[in-house]
Motif scaffolding. Sequence first.
Motif, PDB file in Angstrom:
ATOM      1  N   ALA A 197     -14.191 -41.292  24.383  1.00 39.27           N
ATOM      2  CA  ALA A 197     -13.761 -39.923  24.689  1.00 39.27           C
ATOM      3  C   ALA A 197     -12.429 -39.933  25.428  1.00 39.27           C
ATOM      4  O   ALA A 197     -11.547 -39.102  25.169  1.00 39.27           O
ATOM      5  N   TYR A 198     -12.251 -40.887  26.340  1.00 41.36           N
ATOM      6  CA  TYR A 198     -11.018 -40.977  27.122  1.00 41.36           C
ATOM      7  C   TYR A 198      -9.815 -41.229  26.227  1.00 41.36           C
ATOM      8  O   TYR A 198      -8.787 -40.552  26.328  1.00 41.36           O
ATOM      9  N   ILE A 212     -17.688 -37.789  19.206  1.00 37.76           N
ATOM     10  CA  ILE A 212     -17.976 -38.197  20.588  1.00 37.76           C
ATOM     11  C   ILE A 212     -19.403 -37.812  20.979  1.00 37.76           C
ATOM     12  O   ILE A 212     -20.107 -38.557  21.660  1.00 37.76           O
ATOM     13  N   ASN A 213     -19.822 -36.636  20.528  1.00 32.89           N
ATOM     14  CA  ASN A 213     -21.162 -36.148  20.883  1.00 32.89           C
ATOM     15  C   ASN A 213     -22.283 -36.869  20.143  1.00 32.89           C
ATOM     16  O   ASN A 213     -23.462 -36.689  20.480  1.00 32.89           O
ATOM     17  N   THR A 214     -21.920 -37.683  19.149  1.00 38.64           N
ATOM     18  CA  THR A 214     -22.955 -38.375  18.362  1.00 38.64           C
ATOM     19  C   THR A 214     -22.738 -39.892  18.356  1.00 38.64           C
ATOM     20  O   THR A 214     -23.095 -40.573  17.398  1.00 38.64           O
ATOM     21  N   LEU A 215     -22.162 -40.419  19.430  1.00 36.77           N
ATOM     22  CA  LEU A 215     -21.952 -41.869  19.534  1.00 36.77           C
ATOM     23  C   LEU A 215     -23.287 -42.615  19.583  1.00 36.77           C
ATOM     24  O   LEU A 215     -24.331 -42.041  19.893  1.00 36.77           O
ATOM     25  N   ASP A 216     -23.225 -43.917  19.323  1.00 37.71           N
ATOM     26  CA  ASP A 216     -24.409 -44.762  19.215  1.00 37.71           C
ATOM     27  C   ASP A 216     -25.184 -44.815  20.533  1.00 37.71           C
ATOM     28  O   ASP A 216     -24.746 -45.426  21.514  1.00 37.71           O
ATOM     29  N   TYR A 217     -26.333 -44.209  20.526  1.00 38.11           N
ATOM     30  CA  TYR A 217     -27.221 -44.152  21.688  1.00 38.11           C
ATOM     31  C   TYR A 217     -27.595 -45.555  22.156  1.00 38.11           C
ATOM     32  O   TYR A 217     -27.516 -45.888  23.349  1.00 38.11           O
ATOM     33  N   ASN A 218     -27.984 -46.415  21.246  1.00 40.67           N
ATOM     34  CA  ASN A 218     -28.487 -47.748  21.590  1.00 40.67           C
ATOM     35  C   ASN A 218     -27.400 -48.639  22.180  1.00 40.67           C
ATOM     36  O   ASN A 218     -27.647 -49.404  23.116  1.00 40.67           O
ATOM     37  N   LEU A 219     -26.177 -48.543  21.623  1.00 40.88           N
ATOM     38  CA  LEU A 219     -25.072 -49.360  22.126  1.00 40.88           C
ATOM     39  C   LEU A 219     -24.815 -49.055  23.599  1.00 40.88           C
ATOM     40  O   LEU A 219     -24.718 -49.964  24.436  1.00 40.88           O
TER      41      LEU A 219
END
Length: 710
Positions: free
Chosen positions: A592-593, A446-453
């Motif tokens: 995350a939810y 969760i803490n490293t999800l795709d920034y650009n998306l």
Amino acid sequence: MLLYKEEEKIYEERLELAESRILELLSELSEKIEKAGSGAGSEDSGGRDEFLRYFRSQFSFCNVCSKLNKYLRSGSAMADSLEEMREFNRGLYEERLPENYDVSWLNPVMCHENLGEYGQLLCVLAAELRAQIAACYERRAQELVMRMELLLEVYGVFENAWAEGEKGPKAAEIQEILYWYVSDYSEVVVERRVRQQVDPAEDFCTKIVMEADLSDNRFLYAYGEYVTGQEEKMADYLRALPEEKIQLIADTYTEGYRIGFVLGRKDLSKKKTVNIRYHIGFERIIRAAVKNFEKMGLKPVIYRQAVSILENKGIERIGVFGAAANKQFDYDHKEDIGLVLDKKLVKRKLELLKSSFENNKEWAYVHAGPAVMEIFGEADFTPENKECAVKLSEKQQKLSVEYASGGGQITNEYIKGEERSFTIIAFPVPDIGERFEEIFDETIRINTLDYNLYRDIQQKIIDALDEAEYCIIKGMGENRTDLKVMLHKLADRAHQTNFENCVADVNIPVGEVFTSPVLAGTEGTLHVTKVFLNELQYENLELTFRDGMVADYSCTNFAAEAENKKLIKDTVLFHHDSLPIGEFAIGTNTTAYVAAKQLQIEEKLPILIAEKMGPHFAVGDTCYSHAEDVAVYNPDGKEIIARDNEKSIVRKEHPEQAYFNCHTDITIPYDELGEVSAVREDGSVITIIEEGRFVLPGCEALNEPFQSGR
């Protein structure tokens, strides 16, 4: 004033005298209590038996601290076995543990029932004496002396009264002793706390992180904080992780900090220190983070949580901290300052804070701000309100607000808001349950999800919101939320925006767009069926707003409405009569939810993650507090103009009215969310979320976790 480290030798002689006198009195009291127990001399006790037991207990604790201080200074403590360290650590905190607390002199009820009118005073004294544990470990002889001498002075007053045939001294006399203790010794402690906040030479915790043998859990006991199996399990777990995973976590944490400066257009190269905050057990990650920060030119400043009335100890744990030996003890003593707080004391402490920052201004000017690693998953805690515990009066609550406001202004003068930043990340601890390792791995994901998306999807949401005059937020099912939130008028939509596109920088993980609403016209009800805020659980928390200000509030934690209101005023409003809505945000982290639902940890999540799992509202200051004049831009180049509201805008003329020095986020989860809509000036509506799902075109990817379960 000499620095406290230079004063150590001066205080060694005074410490020896205090220790010697305490030993004498401990022997005398034990003899008197033994005689009373056998019946001999009991007729002469004058009803003093409980007081003798109380003072014997406090002298005994001081004697333990005296021995501990000598032992730690001898340098042989780390030769103890792990089992010996566990046993000794538990002994230091044993009397406040839940199983012993009912009959502890640290418990306000115990003191009230046995010591009568002196109960509150002596209970606060007992709690303050426990700050000696930290003083021992940090080798602060002066702070041992001042607390031992405080106890001796209080006992001397009782002894004199008894010698004159009195039941005891006047309670006001004891209160006066405590008052002057706080007034006089605040100079010592405020100076130390400021120095620990900005000066890397204050390296007690840093040395543990960087020099200790992290392969051996004995290092956990070097702080003097309470340590349980949870902290050991945490260290064991991290020790077993491959180096690349540790580095990934550390990189996410420190890179978020760096990006915060980049996006805020702040010059990180001017800064030399970063304040690192964490829970004991995470040292392997923190060591890697320190090395990352050093590559940025930043040295760590690390200090422990407040443990003393002199440090403004409250319910929040800010700094480095171990396990809470008993959260009820912390709750019972969160307002101990109420015994002595008055206008004169507030004025003195603010003067001392100003003086201390002036003494340390070179380091303060180059301090970059905090990097916080939060935890979640600890056992639930619902506090018990005790009438006999110290509580701030209405006048004192206003004084507390005055001190927080003044302290915030002074801090911002030296650690300038427009030049500093921060980052916050959170991870679970083993107490979260049998699926801890799975939850930890999921948290990394969760803490490293795709920034650009997320950046691109959130921009579509912002584009829609920027068409609106106001937003409508409604709950569904048992959720009674019905809010109208007014937005700032954009003069130039081609170059301006109301909402910040928040990706993984200062607030990790990714997943929200937020703004500072216009207060006038913002109104309605915010309701959540259950929420955790500041380590406390609230049932049916409900806030009513008029013109953006809290007009009424309630919850159902207690049977009595008055108790519910006091809980909220103390821990959500932080003693203010009202607070503004400082932030309106839409969380987008459906990943995350869904993960929280599947792992059944929704109620365990920290607000840092929970706020990304639905719309949320912060009461208190805006997200741009003390940095409103710094231009902030989204990745698309548009300037976020909603940095002020009607309260913060008066900061230059009336800074004491502009800031509230608090910011508490309250999130409506998707499954309680009926609608989030943007309403244009002509009355037409753009629906963003409907019945817990994103319906705005271009946001379809946010619904995929609901369908795929991941």
